[in-house]
Every structure is written in structure tokens, then in C-alpha cells.
Enzyme design. Sequence first.
Site, PDB file in Angstrom:
ATOM      1  N   ASP A 104      22.319  45.006  -1.827  1.00  0.00           N
ATOM      2  CA  ASP A 104      22.343  43.931  -2.808  1.00  0.00           C
ATOM      3  C   ASP A 104      20.919  43.467  -3.126  1.00  0.00           C
ATOM      4  O   ASP A 104      19.972  43.779  -2.390  1.00  0.00           O
ATOM      5  CB  ASP A 104      23.281  42.801  -2.366  1.00  0.00           C
ATOM      6  CG  ASP A 104      22.758  42.018  -1.189  1.00  0.00           C
ATOM      7  OD1 ASP A 104      21.694  41.409  -1.322  1.00  0.00           O
ATOM      8  OD2 ASP A 104      23.431  41.997  -0.146  1.00  0.00           O
TER       9      ASP A 104
HETATM   10  N1  URA Z   1      25.611  44.158   3.550  1.00  0.00           N
HETATM   11  C1  URA Z   1      25.133  43.210   2.739  1.00  0.00           C
HETATM   12  O1  URA Z   1      25.480  42.053   2.850  1.00  0.00           O
HETATM   13  N2  URA Z   1      24.264  43.567   1.780  1.00  0.00           N
HETATM   14  C2  URA Z   1      23.855  44.828   1.612  1.00  0.00           C
HETATM   15  O2  URA Z   1      23.049  45.097   0.732  1.00  0.00           O
HETATM   16  C3  URA Z   1      24.348  45.806   2.471  1.00  0.00           C
HETATM   17  C4  URA Z   1      25.235  45.445   3.437  1.00  0.00           C
END
Ligand code: URA
Length: 242
Positions: A104
Amino acid sequence: MGAERLQKLLSQAGIASRRASEELIIQGRVTVDGKVATLGDKADPKAQIVAVDGERIKVNTDLVYLAFNKPVGVVTTADDPQGRPTVMDFMPPKPRVYPVGRLDMDTSGLLLLTNDGEFANRITHPRYHVEKTYMCQIRGPVPKPAIRDLLAGVELDDGLATAVKAQVRIADQTRSLVEIVINEGRNRQVRRMMAAVNLPLEALVRTKIGPVHLGNMGQGKTRLLNSQELGALYAQVGMGAA
Ligand code: URA
């Protein structure tokens, strides 16, 4: 491209790592124009028929596998309608590669990119249980029950999520570092798991995917996966030598 060593051709064809490809050659399972090959032989796959167990290999010398250290604020997408920086801004123009799964926008760290669609599908498929390791910076101390709950599994709105491993690595008065390993890749999964156990997450970094370590690669930098890493990943997702 001309003649190349057979083990290189086999690994580029996604048959196996170079080491495992050498084994295939030693075992007499590789032929060039119908003749059993020996270690050190070269072949030109455009002009000659290279086969493993009698089946011709498809060589795609354009296959690329990259490790990237994604900075915070960069979006894991090929094209962002809102015009934010994307991982593509950091990639060489050719060959075009695609992210394997996603991180993310607020998360930094290791992301793989490739133009090998089959590999990408398998790495992200839950059936192969490829482990992803994250370092979570938590504000304040981490109560023991939080770690116990992560390991036992926490209920998220899309089902139970269980950490394969979770442990406090470093802690002082103001913050703690928790390392967590999961083998799925649901949307914002680690963030949601931390929220479920009431741990205030200040920063999240992915440090490892299967055998591939982020190491000391700088933010925004890429490197090619080496043959050990690729061989281990191939094996894990059923793309290695039988
Ligand atoms: N978990 C998350 O919260 N974000 C990511 O980007 C990957 C795994």
C-alpha cells in the site's frame, strides 16, 4: 543472441534455477538436436532444439525479475488516474515489468516486479504460502497478549488472519519494533491485523519475500534477483526441476 550455456537457457526458460539445471544436464535429461548434452555445452535456442525430458523448452530471454525498495508515497500500480508517483516511475522502460502483488502507498520496502506472468500469479497465489516478513513500528510498548492473539489469529472483515511468526524485536519507552510473517497477501492485511490487536502502527516496512531480503538496498532502488533467489522461488511455487 547466439549460443548460450545450457544451464542459463534452462533457467531463463523457467525450467529451474541454474544449479538445478546443471543437475538436469548431469542426469542426461537435456538434449540438443536430439543428442544428450553434457555440462558446459552451449546451444542457440533459435537455431537448435533444446529439450528437457524430450520436451522442447521455450526460451524467453527477455524475462526479468526485479527487487525494488518502494518508498512511502509511491503507488503500486501501472497507471494512477490521480497522477501520483507509481512504481513504474522507478523502472527501466524496457522490458515492461509489473508488480508482483502490492504494497500500500504508506508502506515501504520490498516489492518484486517481473514480466513473467505465470511466476507473478504463483507467487501471489495463497496456495503456495510464500512468506512475507514485515517490520512494524509501534507507538509505545507491546503487551504480550497482542503477540499471542496475532499468532492465534485475529478476525478481520474478510476472515481470520493468522501470523506465521510475530515477535517484538526492539522496545524502549516510546516505541517497539514488531516483526511479523504472514503467508497471504490480503489488502492492507498487516495494518488491519495490528488494528485488530490495538497496536498503534507508525510505520510499516516489508523486509523479506520468501528467500529474498530487502537488505541494505536504498529506497527507490532496484536490483535483479540472483539465481539462488530465483531458483528458491521457482521451487517454492512448483516451477523448479522435478
Ligand atoms: N499489509 C499491509 O497492511 N500493507 C501492505 O502493503 C502489505 C501488507
